[in-house]
Motif scaffolding. Structure first.
Motif, PDB file in Angstrom:
ATOM      1  N   CYS A 150       0.828  -1.213   0.000  1.00 51.06           N
ATOM      2  CA  CYS A 150       0.000   0.000   0.000  1.00 51.06           C
ATOM      3  C   CYS A 150       0.855   1.253   0.000  1.00 51.06           C
ATOM      4  N   HIS A 182      -5.842   0.054  -8.185  1.00 46.41           N
ATOM      5  CA  HIS A 182      -5.790   1.332  -7.478  1.00 46.41           C
ATOM      6  C   HIS A 182      -6.112   2.501  -8.411  1.00 46.41           C
ATOM      7  N   TYR A 216      -6.883  -8.153  -2.088  1.00 43.90           N
ATOM      8  CA  TYR A 216      -6.623  -6.726  -2.268  1.00 43.90           C
ATOM      9  C   TYR A 216      -7.808  -6.060  -2.971  1.00 43.90           C
ATOM     10  N   SER A 228      -3.870   0.054   5.946  1.00 43.20           N
ATOM     11  CA  SER A 228      -3.276  -1.086   5.274  1.00 43.20           C
ATOM     12  C   SER A 228      -4.095  -2.345   5.547  1.00 43.20           C
TER      13      SER A 228
END
Length: 232
Positions: A150, A182, A216, A228
């Motif tokens: 992260c 992301h 994730y 995190s």
């Protein structure tokens, strides 16, 4: 765990050979210790056991102790580079390029970020000295810690990024997928793999890496996905 067993067996074999061939016993014992250290890393100690820091340098002590293993890794890497037909890197889109570790003569221009995922190699100094060089050491076929992932993803969330491991396959695939997620470029792991493999077909994730990325993705979808995650 298979890597821990493999290097553990190699360490034991070198130790036994040291008794059988005393004329080269010291060299064989050194090799045994080196492979034992790598086995410990894969057994749970993690990439930090190989001594590579965030600056991309392997400590002098680890260089000495692990030299037989490092020499073995370098030999395999150069053979793959020389004999393989795969391009050194492939551009996924305008903001992401993935590939293997590069030689100084192969470094392309125009990247704002370089992400080094190897634990067993050092990048050329010209890359390590780049203002936005990021080192996230991961064992071959392994996964990063969620916190380190992260932190590194946030650091390269914008801008053109070059991501590499040794050959640009497993570890590179893990990080590239996390970065694409992301950036909102993909919504599923399979979609991401299809995107990556369309440009670099040899990219492939093992079961542990696949599960890590699935977790994730689940974490990223949560409304309160701050801090995190616990992904492993």
């Amino acid at each position: 765990m298979k890597y821990a067993i493999t290097f553990g067996f190699m360490s034991a074999a070198m130790a036994a050979a040291a008794f059988v061939y005393p004329s080269v016993g010291a060299l064989l014992a050194w090799t045994s210790i080196s492979f034992a250290g790598v086995s410990i890393a894969y057994a749970g100690a993690g990439a930090r056991a190989l001594g590579k820091g965030r600056d991309g340098r392997i400590s002098s002590l680890h260089r000495i102790v692990l030299l037989p293993y490092l020499a073995f890794s370098w030999t395999v890497w150069h053979l793959c580079r020389i004999l393989g037909r795969e391009p050194s890197f492939n551009r996924i889109d305008d903001k992401l390029t993935v590939g293997r570790r590069l030689l100084s003569s192969e470094i392309p221009d125009g990247f704002e970020h370089y992400v080094d995922l190897t634990a067993e190699f050092e990048d050329p100094a010209i890359i390590r000295d780049h203002p936005s060089y990021r080192c996230l050491p991961i064992l071959d076929a392994g996964i990063p810690s969620p916190q380190d992932l992260c932190r590194t993803i946030e650091a390269v969330s914008e801008g053109s990024t070059y991501v590499h491991c040794a050959q640009g396959h497993g570890r590179t695939g893990v990080f590239a997928l996390a970065l694409l997620i992301h950036r909102g470029r993909i919504t599923t792991t399979q979609e991401g793999l299809d995107v990556l493999k369309s440009m670099r077909p040899a990219i492939n994730l093992n079961r542990t890496q696949q599960r890590f990325i699935e977790n994730y993705l689940i974490w990223r979808r949560k409304p309160d996905s701050s801090g995190s995650p616990a992904l492993s």
